[in-house]
Design a protein around this motif. Structure first.
Motif, PDB file in Angstrom:
ATOM      1  N   LYS A  93       0.748  -1.122   0.176  1.00  0.00           N
ATOM      2  CA  LYS A  93      -0.031   0.047  -0.094  1.00  0.00           C
ATOM      3  C   LYS A  93       0.656   1.475  -0.162  1.00  0.00           C
ATOM      4  O   LYS A  93       0.597   2.479  -0.746  1.00  0.00           O
ATOM      5  CB  LYS A  93      -0.858  -0.082   1.354  1.00  0.00           C
ATOM      6  N   GLY A  94       1.851   1.284   0.858  1.00  0.00           N
ATOM      7  CA  GLY A  94       2.976   2.469   0.905  1.00  0.00           C
ATOM      8  C   GLY A  94       3.342   2.631  -0.501  1.00  0.00           C
ATOM      9  O   GLY A  94       3.449   3.799  -1.156  1.00  0.00           O
ATOM     10  N   GLY A  95       3.927   1.533  -1.238  1.00  0.00           N
ATOM     11  CA  GLY A  95       4.489   1.713  -2.439  1.00  0.00           C
ATOM     12  C   GLY A  95       3.431   2.409  -3.487  1.00  0.00           C
ATOM     13  O   GLY A  95       3.946   3.097  -4.472  1.00  0.00           O
ATOM     14  N   VAL A  96       2.178   1.866  -3.214  1.00  0.00           N
ATOM     15  CA  VAL A  96       1.367   2.342  -4.447  1.00  0.00           C
ATOM     16  C   VAL A  96       1.029   3.742  -4.224  1.00  0.00           C
ATOM     17  O   VAL A  96       1.103   4.443  -5.341  1.00  0.00           O
ATOM     18  CB  VAL A  96      -0.168   1.659  -4.198  1.00  0.00           C
ATOM     19  N   GLN A  97       1.022   4.185  -2.518  1.00  0.00           N
ATOM     20  CA  GLN A  97       0.904   5.651  -2.577  1.00  0.00           C
ATOM     21  C   GLN A  97       1.954   6.510  -3.221  1.00  0.00           C
ATOM     22  O   GLN A  97       1.991   7.575  -3.558  1.00  0.00           O
ATOM     23  CB  GLN A  97       0.897   5.740  -1.049  1.00  0.00           C
ATOM     24  N   VAL A  98       3.279   5.958  -2.852  1.00  0.00           N
ATOM     25  CA  VAL A  98       4.531   6.664  -3.400  1.00  0.00           C
ATOM     26  C   VAL A  98       4.370   6.655  -4.949  1.00  0.00           C
ATOM     27  O   VAL A  98       4.782   7.644  -5.511  1.00  0.00           O
ATOM     28  CB  VAL A  98       5.728   5.916  -3.129  1.00  0.00           C
ATOM     29  N   ALA A  99       3.825   5.694  -5.764  1.00  0.00           N
ATOM     30  CA  ALA A  99       3.812   5.799  -7.023  1.00  0.00           C
ATOM     31  C   ALA A  99       2.844   6.715  -7.615  1.00  0.00           C
ATOM     32  O   ALA A  99       3.013   7.269  -8.529  1.00  0.00           O
ATOM     33  CB  ALA A  99       3.366   4.293  -7.650  1.00  0.00           C
ATOM     34  N   LEU A 100       1.787   7.049  -6.945  1.00  0.00           N
ATOM     35  CA  LEU A 100       0.808   7.768  -6.967  1.00  0.00           C
ATOM     36  C   LEU A 100       1.165   9.325  -6.765  1.00  0.00           C
ATOM     37  O   LEU A 100       1.085  10.316  -7.645  1.00  0.00           O
ATOM     38  CB  LEU A 100      -0.350   7.918  -6.450  1.00  0.00           C
ATOM     39  N   ASN A 101       2.161   9.518  -5.736  1.00  0.00           N
ATOM     40  CA  ASN A 101       2.206  10.837  -5.377  1.00  0.00           C
ATOM     41  C   ASN A 101       3.981  11.183  -5.729  1.00  0.00           C
ATOM     42  O   ASN A 101       4.488  12.354  -5.755  1.00  0.00           O
ATOM     43  CB  ASN A 101       2.384  11.126  -3.709  1.00  0.00           C
ATOM     44  N   GLY A 102       4.567  10.316  -6.389  1.00  0.00           N
ATOM     45  CA  GLY A 102       6.056  10.484  -6.751  1.00  0.00           C
ATOM     46  C   GLY A 102       7.118  10.623  -5.507  1.00  0.00           C
ATOM     47  O   GLY A 102       6.621  10.573  -4.120  1.00  0.00           O
ATOM     48  N   LEU A 103       8.327  10.649  -6.002  1.00  0.00           N
ATOM     49  CA  LEU A 103       9.465  10.720  -4.955  1.00  0.00           C
ATOM     50  C   LEU A 103       9.427  12.111  -4.413  1.00  0.00           C
ATOM     51  O   LEU A 103       9.452  13.118  -5.439  1.00  0.00           O
ATOM     52  CB  LEU A 103      10.592  10.421  -5.632  1.00  0.00           C
ATOM     53  N   THR A 104       9.290  12.383  -3.208  1.00  0.00           N
ATOM     54  CA  THR A 104       9.220  13.780  -2.576  1.00  0.00           C
ATOM     55  C   THR A 104      10.298  14.005  -1.830  1.00  0.00           C
ATOM     56  O   THR A 104      11.092  13.067  -1.228  1.00  0.00           O
ATOM     57  CB  THR A 104       7.918  13.745  -2.064  1.00  0.00           C
ATOM     58  N   TYR A 116      -2.098   9.032   5.743  1.00  0.00           N
ATOM     59  CA  TYR A 116      -0.727   9.253   6.209  1.00  0.00           C
ATOM     60  C   TYR A 116       0.363   9.049   5.005  1.00  0.00           C
ATOM     61  O   TYR A 116      -0.228   8.392   3.948  1.00  0.00           O
ATOM     62  CB  TYR A 116      -0.218   8.338   7.100  1.00  0.00           C
ATOM     63  N   GLU A 117       1.430   9.682   4.839  1.00  0.00           N
ATOM     64  CA  GLU A 117       2.176   9.514   3.826  1.00  0.00           C
ATOM     65  C   GLU A 117       2.427   7.856   3.479  1.00  0.00           C
ATOM     66  O   GLU A 117       3.153   7.224   4.577  1.00  0.00           O
ATOM     67  CB  GLU A 117       3.416  10.306   4.173  1.00  0.00           C
ATOM     68  N   GLY A 118       2.368   7.505   2.117  1.00  0.00           N
ATOM     69  CA  GLY A 118       2.739   6.310   2.003  1.00  0.00           C
ATOM     70  C   GLY A 118       4.060   5.727   2.308  1.00  0.00           C
ATOM     71  O   GLY A 118       4.354   4.398   2.596  1.00  0.00           O
ATOM     72  N   TYR A 119       4.953   6.586   2.289  1.00  0.00           N
ATOM     73  CA  TYR A 119       6.462   6.105   2.103  1.00  0.00           C
ATOM     74  C   TYR A 119       6.535   5.674   3.601  1.00  0.00           C
ATOM     75  O   TYR A 119       7.776   5.289   3.947  1.00  0.00           O
ATOM     76  CB  TYR A 119       7.274   7.213   1.875  1.00  0.00           C
ATOM     77  N   MET A 120       5.854   5.931   4.661  1.00  0.00           N
ATOM     78  CA  MET A 120       6.056   5.599   5.997  1.00  0.00           C
ATOM     79  C   MET A 120       6.505   4.185   5.993  1.00  0.00           C
ATOM     80  O   MET A 120       7.238   3.825   7.105  1.00  0.00           O
ATOM     81  CB  MET A 120       4.714   6.018   6.870  1.00  0.00           C
ATOM     82  N   ALA A 121       5.970   3.358   5.251  1.00  0.00           N
ATOM     83  CA  ALA A 121       6.519   1.927   5.264  1.00  0.00           C
ATOM     84  C   ALA A 121       7.815   1.789   5.050  1.00  0.00           C
ATOM     85  O   ALA A 121       8.682   0.997   5.633  1.00  0.00           O
ATOM     86  CB  ALA A 121       5.662   1.173   4.295  1.00  0.00           C
ATOM     87  N   ALA A 122       8.557   2.655   4.205  1.00  0.00           N
ATOM     88  CA  ALA A 122       9.979   2.629   3.906  1.00  0.00           C
ATOM     89  C   ALA A 122      10.719   3.050   4.951  1.00  0.00           C
ATOM     90  O   ALA A 122      11.769   2.808   5.201  1.00  0.00           O
ATOM     91  CB  ALA A 122      10.409   3.220   2.588  1.00  0.00           C
ATOM     92  N   VAL A 123      10.187   4.150   5.687  1.00  0.00           N
ATOM     93  CA  VAL A 123      10.709   4.703   6.776  1.00  0.00           C
ATOM     94  C   VAL A 123      10.800   3.745   7.902  1.00  0.00           C
ATOM     95  O   VAL A 123      11.825   3.366   8.560  1.00  0.00           O
ATOM     96  CB  VAL A 123       9.785   6.016   7.456  1.00  0.00           C
ATOM     97  N   ALA A 124       9.702   3.060   8.183  1.00  0.00           N
ATOM     98  CA  ALA A 124       9.763   1.800   9.186  1.00  0.00           C
ATOM     99  C   ALA A 124      10.821   0.809   8.784  1.00  0.00           C
ATOM    100  O   ALA A 124      11.551   0.572   9.648  1.00  0.00           O
ATOM    101  CB  ALA A 124       8.435   0.969   9.262  1.00  0.00           C
TER     102      ALA A 124
END
Ligand SMILES: Nc1ncnc2c1ncn2[C@@H]1O[C@H](COP(=O)(O)O)[C@@H](O)[C@H]1O
Ligand SMILES: Nc1ncnc2c1ncn2[C@@H]1O[C@H](COP(=O)(O)O)[C@@H](O)[C@H]1O
Ligand SMILES: Nc1ncnc2c1ncn2[C@@H]1O[C@H](COP(=O)(O)O)[C@@H](O)[C@H]1O
Ligand code: NA
Ligand code: NA
Ligand code: NA
Lengths: 103, 324, 324, 324, 103, 103
Positions: free
Chosen positions: C50-61, C126-134
């Motif tokens: 799910k986090g990855g899909v959010q990042v795909a939608l919002n781009g690398l920020t 919440y920001e999708g990339y939080m999965a990567a932060v975790a």
């Protein structure tokens, strides 16, 4: 390498009785024990298997306990009345350990 | 009749038959035990939780208390009848008869799941608190049977019911899961139900089919091993006893005023025999009893009988019996 | 306050409580370990994907990179604070203190799942990339703690961090699953999400409840075994440390400009303590440390604290702290 | 081409790649064997049941019988070709060649699941009875290979095919599950499908991803162990053989008049190699054969080849080949 | 039936250390080893169980290795430093095998 | 406590062959046997693990059978042809049991 003679007690027992046996073992000044799964077997009353079983009532477990030979006799005597009347086998054998802990 | 045919052709019953056939043919098809445990946890969770939500919606009623009391009474009385029948009909030892009696006084959670599955296919509602009734009926039979066995053997030493046994039986995992999920359903009510709905309802029929496949496999292997115990007398008992239980339950259900669905569930509970909680308790309390006899009867005869013939029959009877 | 009560009555928290109660009463209710492993795989897969899909939608920020760096920094720094507190507050040996410090610097994936579950019930994104932060926060704490332990013991022989340990820790199964699913979410984006949607969303609340039941059972048994380690000082630490971590995270989240949901997740990550990746690493790197102490604190005290009190509190605080 | 790229970026293929990468990097990520068994049971159940429902809707057709017969023929013939190729191309012993030939004549259920997954993403229907064709193709190859091995060794003692082997192979769990679910699908038809729909369809893509993650892990570990067997000749065989199988299947599919989807499935079945039913049978029937060689080829080379390149190719070819 | 004397080495070790032990065993010219699961047990620090565990960090495993008596001493000496400082027990016992393979 | 000498037969065998071995054991007048899971191992052909395996074809199992010493020789002779040509190890050792059942 120096090794030390110990007794390996192997108790194959039906699962519902496990805690009775381990509580008895706990009452001795031994270092511990390990419990191994048994997945199937055959006894005088036919074969069994854990496959598909929801409950552990019909399965066996194997307790392995390495103890000092001086304690083996007392442990066997304490375990005998529990195992008697239940499904189970108790064996002892001679082994050697490499660490002289408080077995 | 139509209901019976429809039941025979339900995926649930057919997956059970598949398991039975596979085991009889000695196929190596099997469900790992940890998967079977997951399926059981899931079913207990769903049944308990849904029941709790229903109670949250409808409140604590007279029916709830009355049915629980009736269930406890049945669980106590059925072993007495069962023991009487068995010692009269068969040549089983008194301790074996007592052990079997305990199994028949208690209930089978998957039979409960199966009857609720049938009812929801038929669109028949049932009282949500039946989950709590199921939990209440699991254990009294054990103590009833122990008392019977003690009397029969004239044993007087030691406490009637060893205290650690009381704890082990009352805190049996399946009871804790069922009652716990029931309580959580009451506490969270509609809100909790909405959150968990797809999990609770969408998966249920499929998981029940897998579970019944597994039960078929286990029952089939059990029959292979335990065939030698199946004298006509004990098989007769295993088919007769569900009717007696169901009849008593129908009577009580009528008195309490349960709905059609609730009556069918209560009859099924009374008619079903345990093969999870009771076998373990018997190994602790009556180790002289041969575990294979009770298990072969309960899982190999009564369970399939209830699944295939009993449940549609109890539902049909409930329709004529239940208070309108 | 309302949020806290609602949290207390959420099915998630109640299933955890059920597990805790069942274990304390020494019920034999249990979830097989392979089922627990399946639930963990599922949660990591869903969170990551799910986090990855959010990042795909919002781009690398900017936020992504900044939060990952902030997370790594926190994971390095928290053990230093934790070690300082423990050696001051308690009489633990330096190696035990270092081991505990590593647990608190790292994160707990199920606590992460719980906060995301709460947020989605509240409708807070919440920001999708939080999965990567975790994932990024899981391991730095281990190396931080090893350096601390080395210094404390004045040990100088051997490499600071044995190379095989580096590999074992970096390729820990839960990190690989989380980051892998995250990458797959980025790669497949909306299309992948549509294909997997029912699996990802419908099952999540139910599986999380089962998972929390299991955590309750494990925590309850752990407390039974590890009670002897729970001096007031270390219990104080286990309740205080989450606040310190959450406060530091809140500060950084404010600086980065995370959303309310993202701030709450970041605070929860910092406040949570590992009991999967770190215990294994400690057995390899600091075998002299008693594994039971760290585990009792992390799983028996901090995890329930975060689940019951922490998460609703962090969400409430995030609402006041986060950039509007 | 576009199809190939879309396939490469499908969650299914990417989860397989994740497993492969994790295993190659020697991560400790793993799926417990009982979970893998659950996923396999689920996939077989869904494939079989859905197929049966389709047959219930469309009736017993000429196509069904013709395709089953064609499948059995292919399963008998492919080992002959494979054995010929292997003894010509490589230096393998005749018993190893025969064992590998058996693997390639039989089919891989998860490759079947993967092609049906791709087809449903593309909205291409296929004949429901392909599930039965898959089951029919599992075993003939085993007997074909045994006959080859017997001839090669000039062994004449003992029965050609030991009777207990016949039973063990025919009642293999995966065949029983697939055919059983297929029969239940036929028996319950639309009614059964409606009852189980969310279970059958919503979970499928997600469970398939988990399954492919597991296959990637197992294949990756297998490659790590079996690399030493991968001479250019045998790798060449493992990539060439699927084409031969697919080509033969395409020919037969055209003659029978299968749909585009059906042609693609039939080609994929012929192109796939077993790694479940056949390895066990080979240990019983040809114990002298080295199990690692066949498994490395089938799981480590041909399975990924089919998943990544083969399936999109077979679908593309089926579009041009199949009767309009 | 002719049998041959061998030494059975039984190593009960915490799971995280498994690969260290097996890598050491791999460095010897032995035929192999088998790993058995341990599902619960008790040591000086209380009891444990794999029930519900997501990680294998806290569990024990049992490695069984049948070797020629001539190799046992060297193997024990190589394993001792690994097991020392970790949770584990190493025992040896005398067994007989029916096939004289390269143990 | 009086104990009785028995022979412990330990058969580590590839799973597909299990039923052949147990059927052979069934033909002897022994009290039974137990089957334990093996989860990973290494042989002459590399290492294996049950992790992620759908099929049990590649795994090993361990059969433990306590028998009277007088029966051991005949059992070994019956099992030898099965195990020969398959993957497996058979060991025997001396143990003592506390119940003199019909082993
Ligand atoms: N001789 C034996 N050696 C090893 N395990 C045995 C033996 N006899 C019985 N068992 C195990 O003990 C269980 C119960 O045996 P029984 O008490 O004969 O019904 C069997 O199912 C086996 O798992
Ligand atoms: N005497 C023993 N015999 C068999 N297993 C033991 C024994 N002592 C300890 N163990 C196992 O080793 C583990 C760790 O023990 P300890 O090192 O004392 O914490 C225990 O949990 C048991 O599984
Ligand atoms: N010396 C040994 N001790 C214990 N188990 C062994 C030994 N050698 C082989 N094994 C087991 O037997 C399996 C097959 O061995 P192999 O026949 O050499 O391929 C291995 O994977 C191990 O599980
Ligand atoms: Na009943
Ligand atoms: Na943290
Ligand atoms: Na094929």
């Amino acid at each position: 390498m120096e090794t030390f003679p110990k007794t390996r007690i192997e108790i194959t027992i039906e699962a519902p009785i496990l805690s009775r046996v381990t509580q008895t073992l706990d009452s001795f000044p031994i270092s511990g024990y390990s419990v191994l799964p048994v997945i199937s077997g055959r006894g005088h009353d036919g074969s069994w298997s854990i496959a598909g079983q929801i409950s552990d009532a019909g399965r066996m477990l194997m307790i392995i306990c390495i103890v000092d030979p001086s304690k083996a006799e007392a442990i066997l005597q304490a375990i005998f009345p529990i195992v008697q009347g239940q499904i189970g086998i108790v064996t002892t054998s001679d082994v050697r350990v490499i660490r002289q802990d408080a077995f | 009749m139509d209901l019976a045919i429809q039941n025979l052709l339900s995926p649930m019953v057919l997956f059970f038959a598949l398991g039975l056939a596979a085991a009889s043919a000695r196929s190596d098809l099997n469900v790992p035990d940890s998967v079977a445990k997951l399926l059981a946890l899931y079913l207990l969770m769903v049944i308990g939780f849904k029941g709790g939500v229903q109670v949250a919606l409808n409140g604590l009623t007279f029916g709830l208390i009355a049915t629980i009391l009736a269930g406890i009474a049945l669980s106590f009385i059925i072993p007495v009848i069962a023991y009487g029948l068995l010692t009269k009909m068969s040549k089983l030892s008194s301790v074996d008869a007592a052990s079997i009696a305990a199994h028949y006084g208690s209930i089978s959670a998957v039979t409960f799941a199966a009857v609720t599955g049938s009812l929801s296919l038929l669109g028949l509602p049932y009282e949500g608190y039946m989950a709590a009734v199921a939990a209440a009926m699991e254990t009294p039979a054990i103590f009833s049977a122990l008392i019977i066995a003690r009397r029969a053997d004239g044993m007087q030493q030691g406490p009637l019911i060893p205290p650690h046994l009381l704890r082990e039986v009352a805190l049996n995992g399946s009871i804790v899961m069922l009652l716990g999920a029931f309580a959580i359903g009451i506490a969270t009510g509609e809100r909790g139900y909405t959150a968990l709905k797809p999990f609770l309802t969408d998966l249920f029929p499929g998981f029940l089919c897998l579970f019944l496949l597994d039960m078929g496999l286990v029952a089939g292997r059990g029959l292979g091993q335990g065939r030698k115990y199946l004298s006509p007398a004990v098989v007769g008992f295993a088919v007769l006893m569900p009717f007696i239980g169901a009849a008593l339950a129908a009577l009580l259900a009528r008195m309490i005023g349960l709905s059609v669905g609730g009556t069918a569930v209560f009859m099924t509970l009374a008619a079903s025999a345990s093969y999870i909680a009771v076998p373990a308790a018997m190994r602790l309390a009556l180790p002289q009893a041969n575990p294979a006899i009770a298990l072969t009867l309960s899982l190999g005869v009564t369970f399939p009988f209830n699944l295939i013939i009993g449940i549609p029959l109890y539902i049909a009877l409930a329709k004529t019996i239940a208070a309108p």
